[in-house]
Enzyme design. Structure first.
Site, short mmCIF file in Angstrom:
data_model
loop_
_atom_site.label_atom_id
_atom_site.label_comp_id
_atom_site.label_asym_id
_atom_site.label_seq_id
_atom_site.Cartn_x
_atom_site.Cartn_y
_atom_site.Cartn_z
N ASP A 9 0.87 -1.07 0.09
CA ASP A 9 -0.14 -0.15 0.05
C ASP A 9 0.78 1.23 -0.07
OD1 ASP A 9 -2.48 1.54 0.67
OD2 ASP A 9 -1.32 1.96 2.44
N THR A 13 1.44 4.06 4.30
CA THR A 13 2.55 2.87 4.42
C THR A 13 3.88 3.21 3.93
OG1 THR A 13 0.38 1.31 4.32
CG2 THR A 13 2.73 0.45 3.96
N ARG A 40 -7.66 13.24 6.16
CA ARG A 40 -7.51 11.81 5.74
C ARG A 40 -8.38 10.87 6.25
NH1 ARG A 40 -5.13 7.83 3.00
NH2 ARG A 40 -4.34 5.95 4.17
N SER A 117 -2.39 0.49 -4.81
CA SER A 117 -2.75 1.59 -4.32
C SER A 117 -4.16 2.14 -4.85
CB SER A 117 -1.80 2.83 -4.55
OG SER A 117 -2.43 3.95 -4.04
N ASN A 118 -4.91 2.81 -3.85
CA ASN A 118 -5.99 3.33 -4.38
C ASN A 118 -5.83 4.62 -5.17
OD1 ASN A 118 -8.37 2.07 -3.23
ND2 ASN A 118 -8.26 3.09 -1.24
N LYS A 150 -10.42 -0.18 -2.87
CA LYS A 150 -9.96 -1.10 -1.42
C LYS A 150 -11.08 -0.84 -0.56
CE LYS A 150 -4.95 -1.11 -1.82
NZ LYS A 150 -3.76 -0.55 -1.14
N SER A 174 0.39 -3.22 4.40
CA SER A 174 -0.23 -2.16 4.92
C SER A 174 -0.17 -1.62 6.22
CB SER A 174 -1.58 -2.03 4.15
OG SER A 174 -2.58 -0.78 4.46
N ASN A 176 -2.76 0.42 6.99
CA ASN A 176 -4.30 0.51 7.09
C ASN A 176 -5.14 -0.89 7.43
OD1 ASN A 176 -4.63 3.44 6.14
ND2 ASN A 176 -3.63 2.67 4.45
N PHE A 178 -8.15 -1.74 7.41
CA PHE A 178 -9.27 -2.06 6.48
C PHE A 178 -8.72 -2.82 5.25
CE2 PHE A 178 -7.96 2.21 4.68
CZ PHE A 178 -8.19 1.76 3.44
N ASP A 179 -7.52 -2.39 4.85
CA ASP A 179 -6.93 -2.96 3.92
C ASP A 179 -6.17 -4.38 4.08
OD1 ASP A 179 -5.78 -3.01 1.29
OD2 ASP A 179 -4.17 -1.80 1.72
#
Length: 223
Positions: A9, A13, A40, A117-118, A150, A174, A176, A178-179
């Site tokens: 990520d 990250t 964010r 990545s997003n 994601k 990551s 994150n 959630f990821d």
């Protein structure tokens, strides 16, 4: 013989999204950190909401919309010029200090590393290039290629399709939660980079395969 793929990520990250605080401090002083965190949080919320609605727009648009919301919510009264400068700063955010050395270790060990990545490919390529990290990656894989965000399972499936890798050989790296949860739900391995000692992991009953405080620690585990 199968080869392990590490998919990193990017935002939060590899790249410090709070690196925008210096620019915010010029306009907002001591309110900069709170503004950065709210921005964010809203950026991610907007990507989740758009994903659920099937109303995809590039991540940069979510970022700008989140900036507009945060300015209104906190009553900071930023000018259009200030908002434009903040968005430009988002394109040259700094890498965390451990990243370059860790990626160098992975590269030296012959590990396949991709940025995942997003963000759009163009945005991520520019961000990694200005941070001096681009050459460490074999490829950039963006959700923009399938117009999802994601943690949609289709995103992790797309990663595997692009890398022609099996789930058991594919790792999501990551910071994150959630990821990480999304990758584990899709059958991938996942490492959580817990960059803050205060950061909790979601109480969903599942855990990352590996938890580390930085990427140097990860390179000792997976390098």
């Amino acid at each position: 013989m199968s080869k392990r793929v590490l998919a990193f990520d990017v935002y939060g990250t590899l790249i410090d999204t709070h690196g925008v605080i210096a620019e915010l401090e010029t306009a907002l002083g001591e309110r900069a950190a709170a503004f950065s965190q709210r921005w964010r949080d809203k950026q991610l919320e907007y990507s989740f909401r758009r994903g659920l609605m099937g109303a995809y727009t590039p991540f940069s648009a979510c970022t700008r919309e989140a900036l507009e919301f945060t300015d209104r919510a906190l009553g900071t009264g930023l000018s259009e010029g200030q908002k434009d400068r903040l968005m430009a700063t988002y394109g040259r955010l700094p890498a965390f200090p451990d990243v370059a050395e860790a990626l160098q270790r992975f590269s030296g060990a012959g590990v396949t590393c991709v940025a995942f990545s997003n963000g759009t490919r163009e945005a991520v390529d520019g961000l990694l290039s200005q941070a001096g990290l681009r050459d460490y990656f074999d490829d950039i894989i963006s959700v923009d290629e399938i117009k999802r965000f994601k943690p949609d399972p289709a995103v992790y499936s797309h990663l595997r399709d692009r890398m022609e890798s099996e789930a058991q050989d594919t790792w999501l790296i990551s910071s994150n939660p959630f990821d990480v949860i999304g990758a584990r739900h899709a059958g991938l391995h996942a490492a959580w980079v817990r960059r803050s000692a205060e950061a909790p992991f979601d109480a969903w009953g599942g855990e990352p395969d590996v938890t580390v405080t930085d990427l140097l620690a990860l390179s000792e585990r997976l390098g």
